[in-house]
Design an enzyme around this catalytic site. Structure first.
Site: not given
Ligand code: DQA
Length: 148
Positions: A11-12, A19, A24, A80, A83, A86, A93, A104, A106-108, A113, A117
């Site tokens: 999501p997002n 964003r 990011y 990725n 959210a 978390h 599953d 797994e 994550h960009i950040s 943070r 997270r």
């Molecule tokens: C994220 C980190 C997550 O905590 C956050 O909810 C995101 C992006 C990242 O790519 O850094 O939407 O997965």
């Protein structure tokens, strides 16, 4: 036989580029797809690149990747989950139920943070966890799974 890499985005992440660019960066999801395509071409992988704001769609795509895995045609999944990382026992599953080799991503740097997270439901089922390299992490993840 050519193996496939699934790069799945939660999501997002469709909002990348606009964003929270201080977190990011300014590259868009289309730019990320191009990075992944270049990395996959380097290793002779076929790329499946998707994004959804819906948890169930991500579950379905992990199942789809799982069928390729069972057929010996999957190089790995770069996820990725944003959210949902978390919050989602369902995604954990799905990974455990299919046995897909998972990165797994994550960009950040999620550990630098907010504390909510810091916990990932997925990490327990991941072969590798990568965060903090910005969008370049996607290409690094593909280079990494090419060594498996
Ligand atoms: C994220 C980190 C997550 O905590 C956050 O909810 C995101 C992006 C990242 O790519 O850094 O939407 O997965």
């Amino acid at each position: 036989m050519t193996k496939t890499v699934y790069v799945l985005n939660g999501p997002n992440l469709n909002l990348l580029g606009t964003r929270e660019p201080q977190v990011y960066g300014s590259q868009t999801l289309a730019d990320v797809e191009q990075l992944c395509a270049t990395a996959c071409a380097r290793h002779g992988f076929t790329l499946v690149f998707r994004q959804s704001n819906h948890e169930g769609a991500l579950v379905d795509w992990i199942h789809e990747a799982g069928r390729l895995h069972a057929a010996g045609q999957l190089a790995g999944v770069v996820l990725n989950a944003a959210a949902y990382t978390h919050t989602s026992v369902a995604l954990l599953d799905a990974v455990k139920g299919t046995g897909v080799p998972l990165v797994e991503l994550h960009i950040s740097n999620v550990h630098a943070r907010e504390s909510f997270r810091h916990h990932s439901y997925l990490a327990a089922a991941a072969r590798a966890v990568m965060c903090g390299f910005g969008v370049q992490g996607y290409a690094l993840a593909i280079d990494g799974l090419a060594q498996w």
